[in-house]
Write a protein that holds these residues in place. Structure first.
Motif, mmCIF file in Angstrom:
data_model
loop_
_atom_site.group_PDB
_atom_site.id
_atom_site.type_symbol
_atom_site.label_atom_id
_atom_site.label_comp_id
_atom_site.label_asym_id
_atom_site.label_seq_id
_atom_site.Cartn_x
_atom_site.Cartn_y
_atom_site.Cartn_z
ATOM 1 N N ALA A 199 -8.308 2.140 -12.064
ATOM 2 C CA ALA A 199 -8.140 1.129 -13.116
ATOM 3 C C ALA A 199 -6.950 0.216 -12.865
ATOM 4 O O ALA A 199 -6.795 -0.796 -13.536
ATOM 5 N N GLU A 200 -6.081 0.565 -11.913
ATOM 6 C CA GLU A 200 -4.890 -0.230 -11.630
ATOM 7 C C GLU A 200 -5.012 -0.918 -10.272
ATOM 8 O O GLU A 200 -5.528 -0.355 -9.320
ATOM 9 N N SER A 201 -4.505 -2.147 -10.207
ATOM 10 C CA SER A 201 -4.522 -2.908 -8.953
ATOM 11 C C SER A 201 -3.465 -2.424 -7.988
ATOM 12 O O SER A 201 -2.381 -2.002 -8.398
ATOM 13 N N ILE A 202 -3.759 -2.535 -6.716
ATOM 14 C CA ILE A 202 -2.713 -2.449 -5.707
ATOM 15 C C ILE A 202 -2.004 -3.798 -5.771
ATOM 16 O O ILE A 202 -2.652 -4.853 -5.791
ATOM 17 N N THR A 221 0.794 -1.219 0.000
ATOM 18 C CA THR A 221 0.000 0.000 0.000
ATOM 19 C C THR A 221 0.833 1.278 0.000
ATOM 20 O O THR A 221 0.277 2.372 -0.101
ATOM 21 N N ASP A 222 2.159 1.163 0.089
ATOM 22 C CA ASP A 222 2.993 2.364 0.148
ATOM 23 C C ASP A 222 3.906 2.506 -1.062
ATOM 24 O O ASP A 222 4.941 3.142 -0.991
ATOM 25 N N GLN A 223 3.519 1.974 -2.198
ATOM 26 C CA GLN A 223 4.414 2.000 -3.364
ATOM 27 C C GLN A 223 4.213 3.227 -4.250
ATOM 28 O O GLN A 223 5.016 3.474 -5.149
#
Length: 132
Positions: free
Chosen positions: A85-88, A75-77
């Motif tokens: 539209a993009e996954s974690i 979660t901190d990237q």
């Protein structure tokens, strides 16, 4: 079954919850030979142990989704909020499914579960076919 987000370059397959589900890719094998099949996956402890089958034309390979590998989401990237539209992402683990003889030519590379002891098979990020 679905992708974790709309963007295919930053997503993975989720909700693989049935032996009726299939993941397929249209592939073109350029060289006949023995290939090592490696999957990038995550799988919770209670779901580990599914039996999966890979098929391509007349070739098949069966293996187990094991061991469990269930890392947290990263979660901190991002410096700015990630678009919807993009996954974690999370860290995926390589699973060496085994070796299979593949013939030169085009076909539908298909993965399906034949046994599923838990609620889902796995989350699948990608597949590598490496000529040995």
């Amino acid at each position: 079954m679905k992708r974790s987000a709309n963007a295919p370059n930053c997503s993975y397959f989720v909700n693989w919850t049935s032996t009726d589900d299939r993941i397929t890719w249209d592939v073109d094998i350029h060289t006949t030979g023995q290939y090592e099949v490696t999957l990038l996956y995550t799988c919770g402890e209670s779901d580990a142990g599914s039996t999966i089958e890979m098929s391509l034309n007349s070739s098949t390979l069966t293996g187990k989704v094991s061991p469990a590998w269930d890392p947290p989401l990263i979660t901190d990237q991002d410096v700015i909020p990630r678009p919807p539209a993009e996954s974690i992402m999370k860290d995926f683990h390589p699973l060496a499914l085994g070796k299979v003889q593949l013939e030169k030519g085009r076909g539908s590379l298909t993965f399906r579960a034949t046994q599923m002891p838990g609620k889902q098979v796995m989350h699948l990020r990608g597949v590598a076919l490496t000529l040995k």
